[in-house]
Design a protein around this motif. Structure first.
Motif, PDB file in Angstrom:
ATOM      1  N   ASP A 143       1.244  -1.494   0.598  1.00 42.11           N
ATOM      2  CA  ASP A 143      -0.421   0.115  -0.513  1.00 42.11           C
ATOM      3  C   ASP A 143       0.952   1.226  -0.317  1.00 42.11           C
ATOM      4  N   LYS A 144       2.072   1.212   0.546  1.00 43.22           N
ATOM      5  CA  LYS A 144       2.941   2.394   0.184  1.00 43.22           C
ATOM      6  C   LYS A 144       4.334   2.075  -0.671  1.00 43.22           C
ATOM      7  N   LEU A 145       4.036   0.548  -1.456  1.00 45.04           N
ATOM      8  CA  LEU A 145       4.954   0.668  -2.650  1.00 45.04           C
ATOM      9  C   LEU A 145       5.929   0.681  -2.216  1.00 45.04           C
ATOM     10  N   ASN A 146       6.017  -0.414  -1.041  1.00 39.53           N
ATOM     11  CA  ASN A 146       7.190  -0.950  -0.438  1.00 39.53           C
ATOM     12  C   ASN A 146       8.082  -0.034   0.213  1.00 39.53           C
ATOM     13  N   ALA A 147       7.634   1.171   0.098  1.00 36.92           N
ATOM     14  CA  ALA A 147       9.035   2.065   0.599  1.00 36.92           C
ATOM     15  C   ALA A 147       9.440   2.235   1.935  1.00 36.92           C
ATOM     16  N   LEU A 148      10.801   2.222   1.995  1.00 36.40           N
ATOM     17  CA  LEU A 148      11.779   1.603   3.744  1.00 36.40           C
ATOM     18  C   LEU A 148      11.252   2.324   4.891  1.00 36.40           C
TER      19      LEU A 148
ATOM     20  N   ALA B 170       9.765   2.199  -3.528  1.00 38.61           N
ATOM     21  CA  ALA B 170       9.267   3.399  -3.844  1.00 38.61           C
ATOM     22  C   ALA B 170      10.686   4.284  -3.024  1.00 38.61           C
ATOM     23  N   GLY B 171      11.627   3.785  -2.239  1.00 39.57           N
ATOM     24  CA  GLY B 171      11.911   4.374  -1.752  1.00 39.57           C
ATOM     25  C   GLY B 171      12.228   4.420  -0.344  1.00 39.57           C
ATOM     26  N   ALA B 172      12.994   5.075   0.147  1.00 37.45           N
ATOM     27  CA  ALA B 172      13.016   5.818   1.713  1.00 37.45           C
ATOM     28  C   ALA B 172      11.582   6.460   1.781  1.00 37.45           C
ATOM     29  N   ASP B 173      11.289   5.866   2.827  1.00 41.40           N
ATOM     30  CA  ASP B 173       9.186   6.532   3.476  1.00 41.40           C
ATOM     31  C   ASP B 173       9.855   8.078   4.114  1.00 41.40           C
ATOM     32  N   ILE B 174       8.877   8.523   2.616  1.00 41.44           N
ATOM     33  CA  ILE B 174       9.205  10.078   3.198  1.00 41.44           C
ATOM     34  C   ILE B 174       8.517  10.572   4.173  1.00 41.44           C
ATOM     35  N   SER B 175       7.865   9.853   4.654  1.00 41.93           N
ATOM     36  CA  SER B 175       6.396  10.442   5.900  1.00 41.93           C
ATOM     37  C   SER B 175       7.677  10.340   6.783  1.00 41.93           C
ATOM     38  N   GLU B 176       8.586   9.031   6.967  1.00 48.65           N
ATOM     39  CA  GLU B 176       9.769   9.842   8.335  1.00 48.65           C
ATOM     40  C   GLU B 176      10.882  10.606   8.087  1.00 48.65           C
ATOM     41  N   PHE B 177      11.052  11.745   7.173  1.00 55.56           N
ATOM     42  CA  PHE B 177      11.656  12.890   7.299  1.00 55.56           C
ATOM     43  C   PHE B 177      11.812  13.955   7.112  1.00 55.56           C
ATOM     44  N   SER B 178       9.616  13.960   7.688  1.00 49.81           N
ATOM     45  CA  SER B 178       9.776  15.448   7.780  1.00 49.81           C
ATOM     46  C   SER B 178      10.340  16.097   9.130  1.00 49.81           C
TER      47      SER B 178
ATOM     48  N   ALA C 228      11.940   0.969  -9.051  1.00 46.96           N
ATOM     49  CA  ALA C 228      13.066   1.035  -7.854  1.00 46.96           C
ATOM     50  C   ALA C 228      13.778   2.455  -7.864  1.00 46.96           C
ATOM     51  N   LEU C 229      12.899   3.054  -6.942  1.00 45.60           N
ATOM     52  CA  LEU C 229      13.599   4.389  -6.878  1.00 45.60           C
ATOM     53  C   LEU C 229      14.082   4.655  -5.331  1.00 45.60           C
ATOM     54  N   GLY C 230      15.337   5.772  -5.440  1.00 44.43           N
ATOM     55  CA  GLY C 230      15.414   6.132  -4.345  1.00 44.43           C
ATOM     56  C   GLY C 230      16.479   4.743  -3.715  1.00 44.43           C
ATOM     57  N   GLY C 231      15.813   5.125  -2.230  1.00 48.32           N
ATOM     58  CA  GLY C 231      16.525   4.022  -1.343  1.00 48.32           C
ATOM     59  C   GLY C 231      15.816   2.575  -1.940  1.00 48.32           C
TER      60      GLY C 231
HETATM   61  N1  COA Z   1       7.669   7.177   1.095  1.00 47.90           N
HETATM   62  C1  COA Z   1       6.588   7.012   1.868  1.00 47.90           C
HETATM   63  N2  COA Z   1       5.307   7.190   0.676  1.00 47.90           N
HETATM   64  C2  COA Z   1       5.382   6.303  -0.345  1.00 47.90           C
HETATM   65  C3  COA Z   1       6.371   6.337  -1.235  1.00 47.90           C
HETATM   66  C4  COA Z   1       8.128   7.001  -0.449  1.00 47.90           C
HETATM   67  N3  COA Z   1       8.893   7.100  -0.676  1.00 47.90           N
HETATM   68  N4  COA Z   1       6.466   5.941  -1.664  1.00 47.90           N
HETATM   69  C5  COA Z   1       5.500   5.745  -2.714  1.00 47.90           C
HETATM   70  N5  COA Z   1       3.984   6.322  -1.402  1.00 47.90           N
HETATM   71  C6  COA Z   1       2.713   6.346  -1.162  1.00 47.90           C
HETATM   72  C7  COA Z   1       2.191   7.020  -1.214  1.00 47.90           C
HETATM   73  O1  COA Z   1       2.471   8.260  -1.114  1.00 47.90           O
HETATM   74  C8  COA Z   1       0.394   6.552  -2.079  1.00 47.90           C
HETATM   75  O2  COA Z   1       0.534   6.557   0.072  1.00 47.90           O
HETATM   76  P1  COA Z   1      -1.282   6.516   0.041  1.00 47.90           P
HETATM   77  O3  COA Z   1      -1.583   5.970  -0.738  1.00 47.90           O
HETATM   78  O4  COA Z   1      -1.281   6.901   1.378  1.00 47.90           O
HETATM   79  O5  COA Z   1      -1.806   8.228  -0.654  1.00 47.90           O
HETATM   80  C9  COA Z   1       0.417   5.524  -2.050  1.00 47.90           C
HETATM   81  O6  COA Z   1       1.942   4.837  -1.661  1.00 47.90           O
HETATM   82  C10 COA Z   1       0.922   5.118  -3.488  1.00 47.90           C
HETATM   83  O7  COA Z   1       1.432   6.355  -4.760  1.00 47.90           O
HETATM   84  P2  COA Z   1       1.063   6.921  -5.734  1.00 47.90           P
HETATM   85  O8  COA Z   1       1.783   8.082  -5.549  1.00 47.90           O
HETATM   86  O9  COA Z   1      -0.353   7.697  -5.195  1.00 47.90           O
HETATM   87  O10 COA Z   1       1.390   5.978  -6.316  1.00 47.90           O
HETATM   88  P3  COA Z   1       1.221   5.837  -8.184  1.00 47.90           P
HETATM   89  O11 COA Z   1       1.330   5.215  -9.033  1.00 47.90           O
HETATM   90  O12 COA Z   1       0.689   7.760  -8.716  1.00 47.90           O
HETATM   91  O13 COA Z   1       2.862   7.079  -7.720  1.00 47.90           O
HETATM   92  C11 COA Z   1       5.029   7.013  -7.806  1.00 47.90           C
HETATM   93  C12 COA Z   1       4.417   6.151  -8.072  1.00 47.90           C
HETATM   94  C13 COA Z   1       6.619   5.780  -7.447  1.00 47.90           C
HETATM   95  C14 COA Z   1       5.672   7.636  -8.776  1.00 47.90           C
HETATM   96  C15 COA Z   1       5.086   8.012  -6.598  1.00 47.90           C
HETATM   97  O14 COA Z   1       4.437   7.268  -5.445  1.00 47.90           O
HETATM   98  C16 COA Z   1       6.556   8.347  -5.800  1.00 47.90           C
HETATM   99  O15 COA Z   1       5.962   9.637  -6.521  1.00 47.90           O
HETATM  100  N6  COA Z   1       6.922   7.910  -4.962  1.00 47.90           N
HETATM  101  C17 COA Z   1       8.084   8.783  -4.375  1.00 47.90           C
HETATM  102  C18 COA Z   1       9.401   8.047  -4.744  1.00 47.90           C
HETATM  103  C19 COA Z   1      10.696   9.295  -4.887  1.00 47.90           C
HETATM  104  O16 COA Z   1      11.242   9.991  -4.509  1.00 47.90           O
HETATM  105  N7  COA Z   1      11.643   7.835  -3.491  1.00 47.90           N
HETATM  106  C20 COA Z   1      13.160   8.680  -2.571  1.00 47.90           C
HETATM  107  C21 COA Z   1      12.906   8.544  -1.637  1.00 47.90           C
HETATM  108  S1  COA Z   1      13.933   9.514  -1.035  1.00 47.90           S
END
Ligand code: COA
Length: 259
Positions: free
Chosen positions: A22-27, A63-71, A108-111
């Motif tokens: 549900d969080k795209l497997n964020a770390l 999809a990366g490190a969990d950005i919600s923990e960065f604030s 496979a983004l960021g982390g």
């Molecule tokens: N950290 C925390 N939550 C993340 C996340 C991350 N890196 N990447 C995705 N999520 C969460 C989204 O907030 C969303 O949560 P919600 O349903 O509670 O709102 C859920 O995962 C699904 O992501 P969503 O953005 O709705 O999917 P999408 O298909 O529209 O977009 C991405 C996919 C990957 C393009 C987009 O999620 C994104 O840009 N993620 C961040 C990537 C990033 O910057 N990573 C580097 C971090 S250092």
């Protein structure tokens, strides 16, 4: 046993699936902590002979490190987060004496890109996307991305990816040498397992030696050629080298024991 990971051991191959679809497997902290525990086990449990890292769901590897923990982070907190992750997970994956392979099944983004790059090599499904989007957040990669991306695809391509935050698709990642093979989504894990089964039929200490010597290329503290010479010599004292050489000369299949 784990909250954020699915772990299964079959035929000595441990498949670790990061399971926050549900969080795209964020770390987040839990995933990093649990990956650290998994690698405690990988290092110490002789039943585990290889590892596959993948992500749950059809959309994302990580999809990366969990950005919600960065604030809440400041400079000290950011540095501590990066150091803790690198030391407990990313560096230990890279230095693991057993092969660790990323099966990249989506973003496979960021982390996530950094996690895949810490592995010894990577396969991707045709739907995979790779990127280092940290500059979008006003940050840079913190889990080794600036170093390993540059090592794997060369400085020009790496800097373009780091500065633009543009994603590349699986075909481009293949062309760049970031992934070794691109498969369909269905074939990703079976193909990864087939490659690992070939590796597991070889002498394990020699496999570990190859990993250590290849890593030495990028380690300023050691000379890679000296590392190779030392390991080449040490392996002659192993039972498996005696067995491998004898088996070749006797025209039979070697039976290795990791000794
Ligand atoms: N950290 C925390 N939550 C993340 C996340 C991350 N890196 N990447 C995705 N999520 C969460 C989204 O907030 C969303 O949560 P919600 O349903 O509670 O709102 C859920 O995962 C699904 O992501 P969503 O953005 O709705 O999917 P999408 O298909 O529209 O977009 C991405 C996919 C990957 C393009 C987009 O999620 C994104 O840009 N993620 C961040 C990537 C990033 O910057 N990573 C580097 C971090 S250092």
């Amino acid at each position: 046993m784990y909250q954020t990971l699915l772990v299964s051991l079959e035929e000595h191959i441990l498949t670790v699936t990061i399971n926050r679809a549900d969080k795209l497997n964020a770390l987040n902290k839990s995933v990093i902590g649990e990956l650290g525990k998994v690698f405690d086990d990988v290092y110490s449990n002789p039943d585990i002979k290889a590892v596959i890292l993948t992500g749950s769901g059809p959309k994302s590897f990580v999809a990366g490190a969990d950005i919600s923990e960065f604030s809440s982070l400041d400079a000290k907190g950011g540095e501590a987060l990066a150091r803790h992750g690198q030391e407990t997970v990313f560096d230990r994956i890279e230095r693991c004496p057993k092969p660790v392979v990323a099966a990249v099944n989506g973003f496979a983004l960021g982390g996530g890109c950094e996690l895949a790059m810490a592995c010894h090599f990577r396969l991707a499904s045709a739907t995979a996307r790779f990127g280092q989007p940290e500059v979008n957040l006003g940050l840079i990669p913190g889990y080794g991305g600036t170093q390993r991306l540059t090592q794997l695809i060369g400085k020009g391509r790496a800097i373009e990816m780091l500065l633009s935050a543009n994603m590349i698709d699986a075909a481009t990642a293949h062309q760049y040498g970031l992934v070794n093979h691109v498969t369909t989504a269905e074939e990703l894990l079976p193909t990864t397992k087939t490659i690992l089964q070939t590796i597991l039929s070889k002498a394990p200490l020699a496999v570990a030696g190859c990993i250590e010597a290849a890593n030495a290329v990028y380690d300023e503290k050691v000379n890679g050629y000296d590392t190779e010479i030392r390991l080449f010599g040490e392996l002659f004292d192993t039972a498996d080298a005696k067995e491998g050489i004898a088996a070749f000369l006797e025209k039979r299949k070697a039976a290795f024991q990791a000794k």
